[in-house]
Design a protein around this motif. Structure first.
Motif, PDB file in Angstrom:
ATOM      1  N   MET A  62       0.807  -1.213   0.000  1.00 34.67           N
ATOM      2  CA  MET A  62       0.000   0.000   0.000  1.00 34.67           C
ATOM      3  C   MET A  62       0.846   1.273   0.000  1.00 34.67           C
ATOM      4  SD  MET A  62      -3.074   0.678  -0.545  1.00 34.67           S
ATOM      5  CE  MET A  62      -4.228  -0.617  -0.064  1.00 34.67           C
ATOM      6  N   GLY A  65       0.143   2.527  -3.148  1.00 33.27           N
ATOM      7  CA  GLY A  65      -1.175   3.168  -3.102  1.00 33.27           C
ATOM      8  C   GLY A  65      -1.076   4.592  -2.585  1.00 33.27           C
ATOM      9  N   ALA A  66      -0.219   4.794  -1.593  1.00 33.07           N
ATOM     10  CA  ALA A  66      -0.022   6.139  -1.039  1.00 33.07           C
ATOM     11  C   ALA A  66       0.572   7.069  -2.099  1.00 33.07           C
ATOM     12  CB  ALA A  66       0.875   6.076   0.194  1.00 33.07           C
ATOM     13  N   SER A  69      -2.129   8.057  -4.506  1.00 36.47           N
ATOM     14  CA  SER A  69      -3.038   9.069  -3.939  1.00 36.47           C
ATOM     15  C   SER A  69      -2.381  10.441  -3.945  1.00 36.47           C
ATOM     16  CB  SER A  69      -3.489   8.663  -2.536  1.00 36.47           C
ATOM     17  OG  SER A  69      -2.500   8.886  -1.567  1.00 36.47           O
ATOM     18  N   ILE A  82     -11.452  15.084  -4.694  1.00 34.12           N
ATOM     19  CA  ILE A  82     -11.968  14.230  -3.622  1.00 34.12           C
ATOM     20  C   ILE A  82     -11.936  12.786  -4.132  1.00 34.12           C
ATOM     21  CG2 ILE A  82     -13.988  13.672  -2.214  1.00 34.12           C
ATOM     22  CD1 ILE A  82     -14.649  16.671  -2.250  1.00 34.12           C
ATOM     23  N   TYR A  83     -11.262  11.965  -3.353  1.00 30.72           N
ATOM     24  CA  TYR A  83     -11.025  10.573  -3.740  1.00 30.72           C
ATOM     25  C   TYR A  83     -12.300   9.774  -3.499  1.00 30.72           C
ATOM     26  CZ  TYR A  83      -6.912   7.413  -4.359  1.00 30.72           C
ATOM     27  OH  TYR A  83      -5.935   6.573  -4.820  1.00 30.72           O
ATOM     28  N   LEU A  84     -12.852   9.192  -4.541  1.00 33.63           N
ATOM     29  CA  LEU A  84     -14.083   8.398  -4.370  1.00 33.63           C
ATOM     30  C   LEU A  84     -13.796   6.904  -4.314  1.00 33.63           C
ATOM     31  CD1 LEU A  84     -16.401  10.289  -6.884  1.00 33.63           C
ATOM     32  CD2 LEU A  84     -16.258  10.590  -4.408  1.00 33.63           C
ATOM     33  N   GLY A  85     -12.774   6.471  -5.056  1.00 32.21           N
ATOM     34  CA  GLY A  85     -12.494   5.041  -5.044  1.00 32.21           C
ATOM     35  C   GLY A  85     -11.191   4.727  -5.743  1.00 32.21           C
ATOM     36  N   GLN A  86     -10.678   3.546  -5.478  1.00 33.44           N
ATOM     37  CA  GLN A  86      -9.409   3.129  -6.078  1.00 33.44           C
ATOM     38  C   GLN A  86      -9.405   1.613  -6.186  1.00 33.44           C
ATOM     39  OE1 GLN A  86      -6.357   5.102  -6.954  1.00 33.44           O
ATOM     40  NE2 GLN A  86      -6.019   3.153  -7.984  1.00 33.44           N
ATOM     41  N   GLN A  87      -9.058   1.135  -7.353  1.00 29.32           N
ATOM     42  CA  GLN A  87      -8.834  -0.300  -7.537  1.00 29.32           C
ATOM     43  C   GLN A  87      -7.350  -0.480  -7.797  1.00 29.32           C
ATOM     44  OE1 GLN A  87      -8.207  -1.919 -10.835  1.00 29.32           O
ATOM     45  NE2 GLN A  87      -7.818  -3.763  -9.634  1.00 29.32           N
ATOM     46  N   LEU A  88      -6.753  -1.478  -7.159  1.00 29.40           N
ATOM     47  CA  LEU A  88      -5.307  -1.713  -7.267  1.00 29.40           C
ATOM     48  C   LEU A  88      -5.039  -3.192  -7.514  1.00 29.40           C
ATOM     49  CD1 LEU A  88      -4.295   0.249  -4.043  1.00 29.40           C
ATOM     50  CD2 LEU A  88      -3.716   0.950  -6.367  1.00 29.40           C
ATOM     51  N   THR A  89      -4.125  -3.479  -8.426  1.00 30.71           N
ATOM     52  CA  THR A  89      -3.628  -4.843  -8.596  1.00 30.71           C
ATOM     53  C   THR A  89      -2.115  -4.792  -8.462  1.00 30.71           C
ATOM     54  OG1 THR A  89      -5.424  -5.351 -10.128  1.00 30.71           O
ATOM     55  CG2 THR A  89      -3.545  -6.851 -10.141  1.00 30.71           C
TER      56      THR A  89
ATOM     57  N   PHE B  32       1.975  10.556   7.288  1.00 30.17           N
ATOM     58  CA  PHE B  32       1.442  10.120   5.995  1.00 30.17           C
ATOM     59  C   PHE B  32       1.780  11.134   4.902  1.00 30.17           C
ATOM     60  CE2 PHE B  32      -1.352   8.850   2.626  1.00 30.17           C
ATOM     61  CZ  PHE B  32      -1.345   7.478   2.717  1.00 30.17           C
ATOM     62  N   MET B  62      -6.081   7.558   1.481  1.00 33.60           N
ATOM     63  CA  MET B  62      -5.313   6.323   1.448  1.00 33.60           C
ATOM     64  C   MET B  62      -4.707   5.962   2.810  1.00 33.60           C
ATOM     65  SD  MET B  62      -5.024   3.894  -0.619  1.00 33.60           S
ATOM     66  CE  MET B  62      -5.196   4.337  -2.356  1.00 33.60           C
ATOM     67  N   LEU B  84      -2.471  -9.134  -3.354  1.00 28.95           N
ATOM     68  CA  LEU B  84      -2.633  -9.213  -4.811  1.00 28.95           C
ATOM     69  C   LEU B  84      -3.455  -8.051  -5.354  1.00 28.95           C
ATOM     70  CD1 LEU B  84      -3.380 -13.041  -5.140  1.00 28.95           C
ATOM     71  CD2 LEU B  84      -1.186 -11.874  -5.461  1.00 28.95           C
ATOM     72  N   GLY B  85      -4.406  -7.576  -4.567  1.00 31.11           N
ATOM     73  CA  GLY B  85      -5.233  -6.486  -5.069  1.00 31.11           C
ATOM     74  C   GLY B  85      -6.132  -5.929  -3.995  1.00 31.11           C
ATOM     75  N   GLN B  86      -6.628  -4.735  -4.253  1.00 29.97           N
ATOM     76  CA  GLN B  86      -7.498  -4.072  -3.286  1.00 29.97           C
ATOM     77  C   GLN B  86      -8.438  -3.138  -4.040  1.00 29.97           C
ATOM     78  OE1 GLN B  86      -7.465  -4.098   0.479  1.00 29.97           O
ATOM     79  NE2 GLN B  86      -9.441  -3.198  -0.053  1.00 29.97           N
ATOM     80  N   LEU B  88     -11.264  -0.152  -3.230  1.00 28.34           N
ATOM     81  CA  LEU B  88     -11.647   0.743  -2.130  1.00 28.34           C
ATOM     82  C   LEU B  88     -12.705   1.726  -2.623  1.00 28.34           C
ATOM     83  CD1 LEU B  88      -8.017   1.703  -1.045  1.00 28.34           C
ATOM     84  CD2 LEU B  88      -9.596   0.342   0.343  1.00 28.34           C
ATOM     85  N   THR B  89     -13.723   1.950  -1.811  1.00 31.13           N
ATOM     86  CA  THR B  89     -14.685   3.028  -2.058  1.00 31.13           C
ATOM     87  C   THR B  89     -14.705   3.900  -0.815  1.00 31.13           C
ATOM     88  OG1 THR B  89     -16.024   1.559  -3.421  1.00 31.13           O
ATOM     89  CG2 THR B  89     -17.073   3.572  -2.658  1.00 31.13           C
ATOM     90  N   PHE B  90     -14.377   5.185  -1.003  1.00 34.14           N
ATOM     91  CA  PHE B  90     -14.305   6.124   0.121  1.00 34.14           C
ATOM     92  C   PHE B  90     -15.633   6.879   0.203  1.00 34.14           C
ATOM     93  CE2 PHE B  90      -9.952   5.935  -1.738  1.00 34.14           C
ATOM     94  CZ  PHE B  90      -9.291   5.362  -0.661  1.00 34.14           C
TER      95      PHE B  90
END
Lengths: 156, 156
Positions: A62, A65-66, A69, A82-89, B32, B62, B84-86, B88-90
């Motif tokens: 992550m 991920g930081a 962001s 404004i962060y609504l969502g994030q998908q990560l692989t 952070f 994040m 492997l993956g994530q 997220l919905t904020f």
């Protein structure tokens, strides 16, 4: 870089790109462990990490991920997002000394000021470590923001 | 808590849960910001934040992702897990002083040691801030790991 400008929704275009880079230092592993609470030795203990499949210390997944962001918040669309969502692989780990580059690309403009942005992270050998998509509420107004100076942070 | 045990794939069951809590302090916002590179004033400058829709300083979105990753790495499945993956919905921001609780729940056991885990974050008022799903390569062996002691980190 103490002032940053944003790209408001009305100026966003599909295909627009931005990048954000950082070299992974030991200090980053320690700070991320402190702020997340994850003190697993694969991130922090060189002897332990040498016996794992990774052979050396790796960043917390992550952490990338930081960085993503931060790229969104500072580069595209930038301040006011404004962060609504994030998908990560996650496909490869980041290792100490790696220079990580987040590549952002606007994929789709959605109604109500929302935007989908591809979020890919590469190392200095152009190997992709992370793939993903962010959904962001873009700023409505063009704005320039002064980033806050941090107090000194001393590790060790 | 200096030693943590994992839950290997063979012992994971659908419906299994774990939690991981942390209270958001100003120090967390500063750390952070340092580790991600995102020094936007909405996270760091009380006067600036008072003029935004949030009315006060909020955590980087994040940051909750970092807590989720720590919950997976330290609690369920715990040490030896590979992220492997994530997704997220904020939906709400975390504010200074909030006690954040990550709730994990095993959703599905997949072939090849993979597992899908619901990752939800709540504040002290049981308001949900984040929803999401992680995909993790679970450890194959039961293992107890000594977490690494961090050096002192002094802010300011």
């Amino acid at each position: 870089m103490s002032k940053v400008s944003n790209v408001p929704y009305s100026a966003l275009q599909v295909g627009q790109t931005a990048t954000f880079s950082k070299t992974l230092e030991e200090r980053d592993l320690l700070l991320f462990a402190a702020v997340s609470g994850d003190r697993n030795p694969v991130h922090l203990d060189a002897d332990y990490a040498a016996k794992t499949m990774f052979k050396e210390r790796i960043a917390h997944g992550m952490f990338t991920g930081a960085l993503i962001s931060a790229a969104i918040a500072c580069e595209l669309p930038g301040p006011g997002s404004i962060y609504l969502g994030q998908q990560l692989t996650f496909s490869r780990p980041a290792k100490l000394g790696d220079t990580l580059t987040v590549q952002l690309e606007v994929l789709e403009l959605l109604p109500k000021f929302r935007v989908r942005i591809a979020t890919r992270v590469f190392n200095q050998n152009s190997e992709q470590l992370v793939d993903g998509v962010a959904e962001v509420l873009a700023p409505r107004k063009q704005e320039e923001v002064e980033l806050t100076e941090l107090p000194p942070i001393q590790v060790g």
